[in-house]
Enzyme design. Structure first.
Site, short mmCIF file in Angstrom:
data_model
loop_
_atom_site.label_atom_id
_atom_site.label_comp_id
_atom_site.label_asym_id
_atom_site.label_seq_id
_atom_site.Cartn_x
_atom_site.Cartn_y
_atom_site.Cartn_z
N MET A 29 -11.98 3.56 -4.02
CA MET A 29 -12.24 2.41 -3.16
C MET A 29 -10.96 1.77 -2.62
SD MET A 29 -15.40 2.62 -3.13
CE MET A 29 -15.99 1.13 -2.33
N ARG A 30 -10.01 2.59 -2.24
CA ARG A 30 -8.79 2.07 -1.60
C ARG A 30 -8.58 2.82 -0.30
NH1 ARG A 30 -6.70 -2.41 -2.73
NH2 ARG A 30 -4.59 -1.76 -2.19
N LEU B 237 -6.28 4.56 2.28
CA LEU B 237 -5.01 5.27 2.11
C LEU B 237 -4.16 5.13 3.38
CD1 LEU B 237 -6.68 8.31 0.40
CD2 LEU B 237 -5.04 6.76 -0.70
N ARG C 197 0.83 -1.20 0.00
CA ARG C 197 0.00 0.00 0.00
C ARG C 197 0.87 1.25 0.00
NH1 ARG C 197 -5.45 -0.45 0.92
NH2 ARG C 197 -6.08 -2.48 1.70
N ASP D 289 -14.04 7.74 7.18
CA ASP D 289 -15.26 8.56 7.20
C ASP D 289 -15.33 9.48 8.42
OD1 ASP D 289 -16.10 7.41 4.78
OD2 ASP D 289 -17.02 5.73 5.82
N HIS E 158 -19.24 11.32 1.45
CA HIS E 158 -19.81 10.08 1.98
C HIS E 158 -21.34 10.21 1.99
CE1 HIS E 158 -19.91 6.36 4.30
NE2 HIS E 158 -20.79 6.94 5.09
N GLU F 215 -25.40 14.96 -3.41
CA GLU F 215 -23.93 14.93 -3.49
C GLU F 215 -23.42 15.83 -4.60
OE1 GLU F 215 -22.01 11.04 -3.35
OE2 GLU F 215 -23.82 10.17 -2.53
#
Ligand code: GRF
Length: 218
Positions: free
Chosen positions: A92-93, A95, A67, A147, A111, A176
């Site tokens: 969708m990773r 960090l 990573r 989040d 979110h 959003e």
């Protein structure tokens, strides 16, 4: 004044990226998309960026041993592109802390819930299960805990008795697409400062800042 250069990180559909692209197409908008980066080759979001004539980069995460190495490559690409604000838009990773710290208060996420409620996966289903009457979305600065981080903008939508997770997700998505460009505008205009774990927004019409109710006027 120079426009704030955005690096948008995407993995999928890219409708929030599209909202940012559309906002930036107005010459009066104080930001521009400098780079769209994805870990997924063939992500529809990358197609959207190409159609808009924007610089794109695909870095498949499986090409990296760890990573930290992947995040190092992402960091280098963002720095090379002169990015001033990283926008996570369906990226969708997870960090690494080093990456998150390097972009502290210069990286935002969106979110689909009113944080701190319903963090993590399937927040729309979580909202239905909890029986809440309103939900929405949150744009926040990114911290290491998923989040969480200082909240910039929240937009509220009703939760209706017959909603499925998909119907609610669609309604929230509409919110959003208004909230993300607003949050970017506030930052780009230099109106946001972080104090402790709160983001303080100065100037402007207060109704447009702490709470958006799309379609409710004002
Ligand atoms: C959005 O619901 C966003 O809030 C969440 O992932 C979804 C991405 O959708 N983080 P899209 O790729 O922007 O259409």
């Amino acid at each position: 004044m120079a426009r704030l250069r955005l690096g948008v990180l995407v993995s999928g559909r890219g409708s929030n990226l599209q909202a940012l692209i559309d906002a930036c197409s107005d010459p009066d908008f104080p930001a521009e998309v400098a780079l769209v980066l994805s870990n997924v080759a063939g992500a529809p979001a990358i197609e959207r960026a190409r159609r808009a004539g924007l610089p794109t980069l695909v870095l498949p995460h499986r090409d990296y041993a760890s990573r930290a190495e992947f995040d190092g490559a992402v960091h280098a690409a963002l720095a090379d592109a002169g990015v001033g604000l990283v926008c996570l838009a369906g990226f969708m990773r997870l960090l690494t802390p080093g990456f998150v710290d390097a972009w502290r208060d210069r990286m935002v996420n969106i979110h689909p819930s009113l944080l701190p409620a319903f963090k993590g996966l399937h927040p729309q289903q979580q909202a239905l299960d909890a029986g809440v009457r309103v939900s929405g979305c949150t744009v926040h600065f990114v911290r290491n805990e998923m989040d969480s981080g200082p909240i910039l903008v929240q937009a509220v939508v009703p939760v209706l008795p017959d909603d499925t997770a998909e119907i609610l997700a669609d309604r929230i998505l509409g919110a959003e697409h208004a909230a993300y460009p607003l949050a970017v505008r506030l930052i780009a205009e230099g109106r946001v400062r972080v104090e402790g774990e709160r983001a303080i927004v100065s100037g402007g019409d207060w109704r447009a800042v702490p709470l958006m109710v799309p379609g409710a006027g004002a």
